[in-house]
Design a protein around this motif. Structure first.
Motif, PDB file in Angstrom:
ATOM      1  N   ILE A 243      39.825  54.104  33.169  1.00  0.00           N
ATOM      2  CA  ILE A 243      39.144  53.329  34.208  1.00  0.00           C
ATOM      3  C   ILE A 243      39.838  51.976  34.271  1.00  0.00           C
ATOM      4  CG2 ILE A 243      36.972  52.273  34.932  1.00  0.00           C
ATOM      5  CD1 ILE A 243      35.571  54.484  33.234  1.00  0.00           C
ATOM      6  N   LEU A 244      40.484  51.691  35.388  1.00  0.00           N
ATOM      7  CA  LEU A 244      41.246  50.452  35.517  1.00  0.00           C
ATOM      8  C   LEU A 244      40.323  49.352  36.038  1.00  0.00           C
ATOM      9  CD1 LEU A 244      44.032  49.209  35.167  1.00  0.00           C
ATOM     10  CD2 LEU A 244      44.538  49.822  37.530  1.00  0.00           C
ATOM     11  N   SER A 245      40.221  48.304  35.240  1.00  0.00           N
ATOM     12  CA  SER A 245      39.275  47.224  35.518  1.00  0.00           C
ATOM     13  C   SER A 245      40.016  45.902  35.714  1.00  0.00           C
ATOM     14  CB  SER A 245      38.295  47.100  34.342  1.00  0.00           C
ATOM     15  OG  SER A 245      37.417  46.012  34.497  1.00  0.00           O
ATOM     16  N   VAL A 246      39.412  45.005  36.495  1.00  0.00           N
ATOM     17  CA  VAL A 246      39.980  43.664  36.669  1.00  0.00           C
ATOM     18  C   VAL A 246      38.914  42.611  36.387  1.00  0.00           C
ATOM     19  CG1 VAL A 246      41.813  44.294  38.267  1.00  0.00           C
ATOM     20  CG2 VAL A 246      39.539  43.751  39.164  1.00  0.00           C
ATOM     21  N   HIS A 247      39.396  41.451  35.983  1.00  0.00           N
ATOM     22  CA  HIS A 247      38.517  40.341  35.610  1.00  0.00           C
ATOM     23  C   HIS A 247      39.161  39.047  36.113  1.00  0.00           C
ATOM     24  CE1 HIS A 247      35.770  38.357  32.468  1.00  0.00           C
ATOM     25  NE2 HIS A 247      36.535  37.365  32.893  1.00  0.00           N
ATOM     26  N   PRO A 248      39.073  38.785  37.433  1.00  0.00           N
ATOM     27  CA  PRO A 248      39.753  37.612  37.991  1.00  0.00           C
ATOM     28  C   PRO A 248      38.979  36.312  37.760  1.00  0.00           C
ATOM     29  CG  PRO A 248      39.463  39.371  39.620  1.00  0.00           C
ATOM     30  CD  PRO A 248      38.545  39.651  38.481  1.00  0.00           C
ATOM     31  N   HIS A 249      39.731  35.275  37.421  1.00  0.00           N
ATOM     32  CA  HIS A 249      39.176  33.918  37.441  1.00  0.00           C
ATOM     33  C   HIS A 249      39.631  33.234  38.723  1.00  0.00           C
ATOM     34  CE1 HIS A 249      37.193  33.151  33.445  1.00  0.00           C
ATOM     35  NE2 HIS A 249      37.654  34.380  33.307  1.00  0.00           N
ATOM     36  N   ASN A 250      39.134  32.022  38.941  1.00  0.00           N
ATOM     37  CA  ASN A 250      39.245  31.419  40.276  1.00  0.00           C
ATOM     38  C   ASN A 250      40.039  30.118  40.275  1.00  0.00           C
ATOM     39  OD1 ASN A 250      38.509  31.679  43.056  1.00  0.00           O
ATOM     40  ND2 ASN A 250      37.016  30.033  42.788  1.00  0.00           N
ATOM     41  N   ASP A 251      40.987  29.983  39.366  1.00  0.00           N
ATOM     42  CA  ASP A 251      41.706  28.716  39.226  1.00  0.00           C
ATOM     43  C   ASP A 251      42.363  28.259  40.523  1.00  0.00           C
ATOM     44  OD1 ASP A 251      41.812  28.353  36.014  1.00  0.00           O
ATOM     45  OD2 ASP A 251      42.019  30.459  36.560  1.00  0.00           O
ATOM     46  N   ARG A 252      42.894  29.176  41.292  1.00  0.00           N
ATOM     47  CA  ARG A 252      43.563  28.848  42.557  1.00  0.00           C
ATOM     48  C   ARG A 252      42.630  29.007  43.757  1.00  0.00           C
ATOM     49  NH1 ARG A 252      49.038  29.219  43.337  1.00  0.00           N
ATOM     50  NH2 ARG A 252      48.669  30.553  45.150  1.00  0.00           N
ATOM     51  N   GLY A 253      41.350  29.268  43.489  1.00  0.00           N
ATOM     52  CA  GLY A 253      40.414  29.480  44.585  1.00  0.00           C
ATOM     53  C   GLY A 253      40.576  30.818  45.273  1.00  0.00           C
ATOM     54  N   THR A 254      41.245  31.761  44.596  1.00  0.00           N
ATOM     55  CA  THR A 254      41.528  33.060  45.230  1.00  0.00           C
ATOM     56  C   THR A 254      40.918  34.223  44.449  1.00  0.00           C
ATOM     57  OG1 THR A 254      43.643  33.210  44.044  1.00  0.00           O
ATOM     58  CG2 THR A 254      43.685  32.219  46.225  1.00  0.00           C
ATOM     59  N   GLY A 255      39.892  33.941  43.641  1.00  0.00           N
ATOM     60  CA  GLY A 255      39.314  34.997  42.817  1.00  0.00           C
ATOM     61  C   GLY A 255      38.841  36.193  43.617  1.00  0.00           C
ATOM     62  N   VAL A 256      38.171  35.945  44.729  1.00  0.00           N
ATOM     63  CA  VAL A 256      37.670  37.045  45.556  1.00  0.00           C
ATOM     64  C   VAL A 256      38.836  37.814  46.171  1.00  0.00           C
ATOM     65  CG1 VAL A 256      36.420  37.593  47.678  1.00  0.00           C
ATOM     66  CG2 VAL A 256      35.415  36.029  46.012  1.00  0.00           C
ATOM     67  N   ALA A 257      39.816  37.089  46.696  1.00  0.00           N
ATOM     68  CA  ALA A 257      40.989  37.756  47.282  1.00  0.00           C
ATOM     69  C   ALA A 257      41.736  38.556  46.216  1.00  0.00           C
ATOM     70  CB  ALA A 257      41.915  36.722  47.917  1.00  0.00           C
ATOM     71  N   ASP A 258      41.880  37.998  45.013  1.00  0.00           N
ATOM     72  CA  ASP A 258      42.540  38.732  43.923  1.00  0.00           C
ATOM     73  C   ASP A 258      41.830  40.057  43.657  1.00  0.00           C
ATOM     74  OD1 ASP A 258      44.424  36.762  43.548  1.00  0.00           O
ATOM     75  OD2 ASP A 258      43.371  35.799  41.897  1.00  0.00           O
ATOM     76  N   ALA A 259      40.505  39.996  43.582  1.00  0.00           N
ATOM     77  CA  ALA A 259      39.743  41.207  43.280  1.00  0.00           C
ATOM     78  C   ALA A 259      39.836  42.224  44.415  1.00  0.00           C
ATOM     79  CB  ALA A 259      38.281  40.848  42.999  1.00  0.00           C
ATOM     80  N   GLU A 260      39.731  41.756  45.645  1.00  0.00           N
ATOM     81  CA  GLU A 260      39.770  42.678  46.784  1.00  0.00           C
ATOM     82  C   GLU A 260      41.122  43.386  46.881  1.00  0.00           C
ATOM     83  OE1 GLU A 260      36.550  40.958  49.978  1.00  0.00           O
ATOM     84  OE2 GLU A 260      38.551  40.085  50.029  1.00  0.00           O
ATOM     85  N   LEU A 261      42.204  42.635  46.742  1.00  0.00           N
ATOM     86  CA  LEU A 261      43.519  43.271  46.825  1.00  0.00           C
ATOM     87  C   LEU A 261      43.767  44.152  45.603  1.00  0.00           C
ATOM     88  CD1 LEU A 261      45.858  40.546  48.367  1.00  0.00           C
ATOM     89  CD2 LEU A 261      44.283  42.138  49.466  1.00  0.00           C
ATOM     90  N   ALA A 262      43.231  43.747  44.450  1.00  0.00           N
ATOM     91  CA  ALA A 262      43.370  44.581  43.252  1.00  0.00           C
ATOM     92  C   ALA A 262      42.676  45.919  43.431  1.00  0.00           C
ATOM     93  CB  ALA A 262      42.807  43.851  42.034  1.00  0.00           C
ATOM     94  N   MET A 263      41.527  45.924  44.120  1.00  0.00           N
ATOM     95  CA  MET A 263      40.841  47.192  44.382  1.00  0.00           C
ATOM     96  C   MET A 263      41.656  48.075  45.322  1.00  0.00           C
ATOM     97  SD  MET A 263      36.733  46.469  44.516  1.00  0.00           S
ATOM     98  CE  MET A 263      36.663  44.807  45.148  1.00  0.00           C
ATOM     99  N   LEU A 264      42.297  47.462  46.298  1.00  0.00           N
ATOM    100  CA  LEU A 264      43.188  48.245  47.159  1.00  0.00           C
ATOM    101  C   LEU A 264      44.342  48.833  46.359  1.00  0.00           C
ATOM    102  CD1 LEU A 264      43.515  46.004  50.368  1.00  0.00           C
ATOM    103  CD2 LEU A 264      42.045  48.006  50.042  1.00  0.00           C
ATOM    104  N   ALA A 265      44.732  48.132  45.283  1.00  0.00           N
ATOM    105  CA  ALA A 265      45.896  48.540  44.495  1.00  0.00           C
ATOM    106  C   ALA A 265      45.559  49.496  43.357  1.00  0.00           C
ATOM    107  CB  ALA A 265      46.587  47.299  43.933  1.00  0.00           C
ATOM    108  N   GLY A 266      44.296  49.868  43.216  1.00  0.00           N
ATOM    109  CA  GLY A 266      43.958  50.868  42.204  1.00  0.00           C
ATOM    110  C   GLY A 266      42.864  50.496  41.237  1.00  0.00           C
ATOM    111  N   ALA A 267      42.382  49.265  41.258  1.00  0.00           N
ATOM    112  CA  ALA A 267      41.302  48.876  40.344  1.00  0.00           C
ATOM    113  C   ALA A 267      40.024  49.621  40.710  1.00  0.00           C
ATOM    114  CB  ALA A 267      41.072  47.371  40.397  1.00  0.00           C
ATOM    115  N   GLN A 268      39.356  50.155  39.696  1.00  0.00           N
ATOM    116  CA  GLN A 268      38.132  50.945  39.904  1.00  0.00           C
ATOM    117  C   GLN A 268      36.880  50.215  39.438  1.00  0.00           C
ATOM    118  OE1 GLN A 268      40.485  53.542  37.403  1.00  0.00           O
ATOM    119  NE2 GLN A 268      39.670  55.300  38.538  1.00  0.00           N
TER     120      GLN A 268
END
Length: 568
Positions: A239-264
């Motif tokens: 199960i591929l998981s992600v845990h984004p932080h928001n240092d650049r203000g892009t935490g939501v974008a990081d997570a959304e694109l990561a889900m498109l890239a295979g994060a479950q």
């Protein structure tokens, strides 16, 4: 900016460039959500939650619908240990919910962790160690192989302790500071851990790839996730998981694109609480999916209550402009925005369309427990006629003619500008009543009667300076007859009488409301409103209100009860 040369891009692109994720338009299914509010979020609070507060917050997370909840680092403190034991011993964990605990790759910490987990129904044991170049060189001063040895040793210890501890356990590994790690090395260390754990279809392993510090643009993180997804061993059982932080203000974008890239799976917090700029905000992520017609499988139907409980327990504040939850995020002060929203809401009522397309409102605020009244349109000096008219209609049932809305809009904006404050609906209603409704001076309406022949003949009684006068007039309609009587006998000059009336459906249902506009010979337009249980009387009161506004504004002199605009 000075010193720009001291900064470089400290992340690593994958050795094999692949951006298959760009072919996808949107996220089609909810990921597995894991709340880390009680661990990552709690450790970032100025005053961490007490045991009682953590228990209350745990209940909040269950109500939202989380099925995986990281409850702490039980070896770190007695409070963390006691919290987990309380959940287990008091049977507070529902059967369909898995708790997660964090542990470093150290024997005594792993031992203490499993002691805290004894008897748990289902738990994820989350093992981590830092893998980035900066951590290896500056903190641990270890080689790549030595860092791998730390992870491998921890992985073996987890298997050993799980085998002799009562409970059901799933393993998770995070190469902490993944975003600052060479992709080949991150892949190597994750595969080494997977080789030890030997995941199966019935016993899957979670590989969590955290943006412990966000270092790149979101598309780079997505490419890193896609590379790992394509090359991890045992991929079907991972199960591929992600845990984004928001240092650049892009935490939501990081997570959304990561889900498109295979994060479950996504680890995050409510409203993005966490170290530094915080973790990824699961509220925003989930409701972004909702705005695309995808069920996020979390419950934010009453976001106001969730926000209030979050703020009470964390002592943090949700910013007024925070997506979805902020006090002002559905609010329009701009006149053009208000006008478009008001027209869009009315169009939707009339057309009964399936899909939500109201201008400036991404979703229907009502669907997450927000209210139209006080949430969508609020009035200040920047507001326009559409918003002000919407406030009167929604709150008080007053549907003003378009030109009268414009006239009243200037009145309200002037008051707001002068007072330098937002005006509440009751204040706006008060201004309307003062300026337009049933104005009885200097000319007061007393009574009328009429007869109908080829036209309407009327006798209308008025009061001026406590004296009663009776005037006669004739016209094509009742109101026209009274208007003609007043113009002829008071020497008033106006034209283009505008009239609108409707039932007043908010408040007393027995009342009628009428609006009258008149244009003086100098081109100025004056408005009045009449409210009465009798529709004709309300019309007459509206006409008198408009006439009185004209007389007062033009400062017409009283000469034996006669007013003359032309003599001025």
């Amino acid at each position: 900016m000075k010193n720009v040369e001291k900064y470089s891009r400290g992340y690593f692109m994958p050795p094999l460039k692949s951006m298959k994720w760009t072919e996808k338009e949107y996220i089609t299914d909810a990921p597995t959500w894991c709340s880390v509010d009680l661990r990552d979020g709690n450790q970032a609070l100025v005053i961490p939650m007490s045991l009682e507060e953590k228990l209350e917050y745990f209940q909040l997370l269950l109500e939202v619908g989380f099925k995986e909840i990281e409850v702490g680092f039980p070896a770190a403190s007695e409070t963390e240990f006691a919290f987990l034991r309380t959940l287990i011993e008091q049977n507070l964990i529902p059967e369909d919910v898995t708790v997660q605990v964090l542990t470093q790759s150290r024997d005594h910490i792993i031992e203490k962790t499993f002691e805290a987990l004894r008897g748990v129904n289902k738990a994820v044991v989350h093992l981590y160690n830092s893998t980035s170049v900066a951590q290896r060189e500056q903190v641990f001063k270890k080689s790549e192989e030595e860092i791998i040895d730390i992870a491998a040793a921890g992985a073996k210890m987890l298997k050993e302790y799980a085998a002799k501890t009562e409970g059901n356990f799933q393993f998770q590994y995070s190469p902490e500071s993944f975003t600052g790690t060479e992709m080949e090395f991150a892949l190597e260390i994750c595969n080494r851990v997977l080789d030890i754990w030997q995941p199966t279809a019935d016993n899957k392993v979670i590989i969590n790839l955290p943006a412990t510090v966000s270092m790149s643009m979101p598309h780079v993180y997505a490419s890193q996730i896609e590379y790992m997804s394509d090359h991890l061993n045992y991929r079907d059982n991972v199960i591929l998981s992600v845990h984004p932080h928001n240092d650049r203000g892009t935490g939501v974008a990081d997570a959304e694109l990561a889900m498109l890239a295979g994060a479950q799976r996504v680890e995050g917090t409510l409203f993005g609480n966490g170290e530094r700029t915080g973790n990824v905000d699961i509220v925003t992520l989930a409701l972004n999916m909702y705005s695309h017609g995808v069920n996020p499988e979390l419950h934010f139907e009453n976001i106001r209550e969730i926000q209030a409980r979050y703020e009470k327990l964390t002592r943090m504040r949700v910013h007024e402009r925070h997506p979805y939850g902020g006090e002002l995020v559905f609010t329009a002060f701009s006149g053009s925005h208000q006008d478009a929203i008001a027209k869009g809401m009315k169009w939707r009522e009339e057309e009964e369309r399936q899909y939500w397309t109201v201008p400036y409102l991404l979703i229907d605020p009502m669907d997450i427990g927000r209210e139209y009244e006080g949430d969508i349109i609020r009035i200040n000096s920047q507001s326009g006629k559409g918003g002000i008219g919407y406030i009167l209609e929604q709150n008080f049932g007053l549907d003003l003619p378009a030109k009268m809305r414009e006239h009243f809009g200037y009145q309200v904006k002037n008051v707001s500008d002068r007072l330098h404050k937002e005006l509440m609906p009751n204040e706006i209603h008060g201004i309307f009543n003062k300026e337009y409704v049933n104005i009885a001076a200097p000319v007061g309406f007393e009574k009328y009667h009429y007869t109908q022949n080829e036209q309407y003949d009327t006798v209308v009684s008025i009061r001026i300076n406590d004296e009663i006068h009776e005037f006669t007039g004739a016209g094509n309609g009742k109101l026209d007859a009274i208007s003609n009587a007043l113009q002829t006998n008071l020497a008033l000059d106006y034209k283009d009488l505008v009239y609108k009336q409707h039932a007043l459906e908010i408040g007393s249902r027995s009342n009628a409301v009428s609006y009258v506009g008149i244009t003086a010979l100098n081109g100025s337009v004056y408005w009045g409103c009449g409210i009465d249980s009798d529709i004709m009387t309300s019309s007459i009161k509206a006409l008198f209100s408009a006439i009185n506004n004209m007389i007062t504004s033009e400062q017409l002199p009283i000469e034996q009860g006669i007013f003359s605009l032309t003599e001025k």
